[in-house]
Scaffold this active site. Sequence first.
Site, PDB file in Angstrom:
ATOM      1  N   SER A 166     -71.438   8.559  57.150  1.00  0.00           N
ATOM      2  CA  SER A 166     -70.693   7.219  57.634  1.00  0.00           C
ATOM      3  C   SER A 166     -70.631   6.441  56.464  1.00  0.00           C
ATOM      4  O   SER A 166     -71.541   6.054  55.638  1.00  0.00           O
ATOM      5  CB  SER A 166     -71.199   6.721  58.646  1.00  0.00           C
ATOM      6  OG  SER A 166     -70.539   5.461  59.082  1.00  0.00           O
ATOM      7  N   GLU A 167     -69.349   6.045  56.340  1.00  0.00           N
ATOM      8  CA  GLU A 167     -69.400   4.863  55.139  1.00  0.00           C
ATOM      9  C   GLU A 167     -70.008   3.473  55.417  1.00  0.00           C
ATOM     10  O   GLU A 167     -70.216   2.782  54.462  1.00  0.00           O
ATOM     11  CB  GLU A 167     -67.855   4.482  54.968  1.00  0.00           C
ATOM     12  CG  GLU A 167     -66.800   3.869  56.251  1.00  0.00           C
ATOM     13  CD  GLU A 167     -66.543   5.159  57.014  1.00  0.00           C
ATOM     14  OE1 GLU A 167     -65.429   4.770  57.433  1.00  0.00           O
ATOM     15  OE2 GLU A 167     -66.962   6.306  56.994  1.00  0.00           O
ATOM     16  N   GLY A 215     -68.896  11.555  66.392  1.00  0.00           N
ATOM     17  CA  GLY A 215     -68.311  10.209  66.100  1.00  0.00           C
ATOM     18  C   GLY A 215     -67.465   9.804  67.213  1.00  0.00           C
ATOM     19  O   GLY A 215     -67.641  10.435  68.372  1.00  0.00           O
ATOM     20  N   SER A 216     -66.399   9.207  66.846  1.00  0.00           N
ATOM     21  CA  SER A 216     -65.585   8.624  68.025  1.00  0.00           C
ATOM     22  C   SER A 216     -64.609   9.578  68.288  1.00  0.00           C
ATOM     23  O   SER A 216     -64.447  10.685  67.673  1.00  0.00           O
ATOM     24  CB  SER A 216     -64.778   7.385  67.557  1.00  0.00           C
ATOM     25  OG  SER A 216     -63.612   7.861  66.697  1.00  0.00           O
ATOM     26  N   ALA A 218     -61.637   9.011  69.139  1.00  0.00           N
ATOM     27  CA  ALA A 218     -60.319   8.911  68.347  1.00  0.00           C
ATOM     28  C   ALA A 218     -60.245   9.687  67.023  1.00  0.00           C
ATOM     29  O   ALA A 218     -59.395  10.399  66.780  1.00  0.00           O
ATOM     30  CB  ALA A 218     -59.914   7.440  68.115  1.00  0.00           C
ATOM     31  N   GLU A 237     -68.804  16.387  68.597  1.00  0.00           N
ATOM     32  CA  GLU A 237     -69.352  15.321  69.730  1.00  0.00           C
ATOM     33  C   GLU A 237     -68.868  13.920  69.645  1.00  0.00           C
ATOM     34  O   GLU A 237     -68.964  13.510  68.463  1.00  0.00           O
ATOM     35  CB  GLU A 237     -70.960  15.556  69.264  1.00  0.00           C
ATOM     36  CG  GLU A 237     -71.566  14.829  70.589  1.00  0.00           C
ATOM     37  CD  GLU A 237     -72.533  13.871  70.307  1.00  0.00           C
ATOM     38  OE1 GLU A 237     -72.495  12.491  70.647  1.00  0.00           O
ATOM     39  OE2 GLU A 237     -73.705  14.275  69.696  1.00  0.00           O
ATOM     40  N   CYS A 271     -73.609   6.851  71.728  1.00  0.00           N
ATOM     41  CA  CYS A 271     -72.579   7.638  72.452  1.00  0.00           C
ATOM     42  C   CYS A 271     -72.837   7.925  73.938  1.00  0.00           C
ATOM     43  O   CYS A 271     -72.097   7.971  74.741  1.00  0.00           O
ATOM     44  CB  CYS A 271     -72.025   8.975  71.633  1.00  0.00           C
ATOM     45  SG  CYS A 271     -73.320   9.964  71.411  1.00  0.00           S
ATOM     46  N   PHE A 370     -70.365   0.025  73.498  1.00  0.00           N
ATOM     47  CA  PHE A 370     -71.071   0.333  72.132  1.00  0.00           C
ATOM     48  C   PHE A 370     -71.514  -1.207  71.882  1.00  0.00           C
ATOM     49  O   PHE A 370     -71.619  -1.772  70.638  1.00  0.00           O
ATOM     50  CB  PHE A 370     -70.262   0.681  70.711  1.00  0.00           C
ATOM     51  CG  PHE A 370     -70.986   1.976  70.591  1.00  0.00           C
ATOM     52  CD1 PHE A 370     -70.797   3.205  71.233  1.00  0.00           C
ATOM     53  CD2 PHE A 370     -71.203   2.178  69.121  1.00  0.00           C
ATOM     54  CE1 PHE A 370     -71.226   4.465  70.928  1.00  0.00           C
ATOM     55  CE2 PHE A 370     -71.750   3.392  68.549  1.00  0.00           C
ATOM     56  CZ  PHE A 370     -71.655   4.509  69.683  1.00  0.00           C
TER      57      PHE A 370
END
Length: 467
Positions: A166-167, A215-216, A218, A237, A271, A370
């Site tokens: 992740s950034e 991750g999400s 979306a 996932e 999550c 979250f």
Amino acid sequence: MVQGVQIEVNDDDGIQYLINTNPATDQIISKVACTTLDELETKIVTSKTAQRKWRLKSPEDRVAVLQEALREVATVQDQLVKLMIQEMGKPIGEAEEELEFAINKDEYFHVLLESLQPQQYENSTVVRHPYGVVAVMSPWNFPVDEILLLALPSLASGNTVIVKPSEVVPETGALLVKTLQSKLPDGVLQLAQGAGDVGAALVQHPGVNLVAMTGSTATGKKILQSASTQLKRVILEMGGKDPMIVLEDANLESAAKDAVAYSLCNSGQVCCSIERIYVANSVYEQFQQLCAKEAASYKVGDGMDPSTKVGPLVSKLQQEQVQTQVQDALEKGAKKLYQSEAVPTTGSFYPVTVLSDVQLDMKLFSAETFGPVVAMTSFDGTEEQAVILANQTEYGLGSCVYTQDMAKAQRIAAMIDAGQVGINCYPLEGMDVQCPWVGHKQSGYGFHSGYAGFLQFSIPKTIVHKK
């Protein structure tokens, strides 16, 4: 999962840099160069070349190399813990716990090896065939463990891997990958840094054969849509909105303790956090009191402080999302039972908040939150209503049921549309290493972990032999 990442472009060479910021202090930690498209092309070619030799090793030899690499990770454990705290705010106790779990995998490797063994039949043998190059895209909330959950079975299966952390946590991901690389053959494991455009380039590249992402929802949908044009395999996932059912005969003290702990773990940025709590009418008032009292013991502060239980949210954008959801709930009739007061004014902290009478029409009970919020409402206490409420979501990751009637608990568990159900416990805690981690509905596409999950990282091939 809302992030919010600043990117700076160097005027001299046009290279993009991630501005890596500490969410507890708002101070810049570092500037990390993003991988260019040309560099990405070179990494993919290198991965394909390295995979030709790596796949020829036996599963036993590959796993032995990975075990040695994990032992090397143990030597930088303290550095990884510090980076996690700095980059995404995880409290030190939780960061240390993540590292311990991530690097102690003896039983894990035993099951992984078992999943890679050929299956012998009378005239046929089914073997596991590697996909080739795997792109692993990991989240920021578990920046070490989630990389390993996807990279280790990929590598053990004979694939080569390109990791894009992740950034939000580029330095944590870089240190982990570079440490593993020191014990792996050249090109078998590589690192790509950047935001969504780098991830999209990996997904779209014809040289990448499998995409594994946590991750999400979306982001998962975008990956699935992009990968579908090449019929590319994916393991996704994604998000969750996990319910907790508390029936009238539950051990309320134990249930309240778990409700608070697993709503607030990692500042609620998990999550599979408990995000919807349904409590039988007859014990609702008592349960509210127990949760408010329990939540008051959770200190909010900088993750470097050993007494901190809830660190900052990962970004200002995430902080704003949680605030928006809480405010929406309060305006629509939810009641504030507790909210912590001693919250740092710098960074992206949010107070521990306990709300009751949260209803489905409120964003807090429909959208992934979250954040460090305990959200509950009452229901009639029947099995039928418990199942209806638990399933009233587009997600289906985890869930839990609290009751002393095991037959009732099993009936409810069987009807909940989720990959994991805990009975009088949080399902992630204590799961056997053989068990897969699965998302139903919009919480997953493919799955990972456990014997069945390990099989997702290779494809079966049948060899038919005639005597």
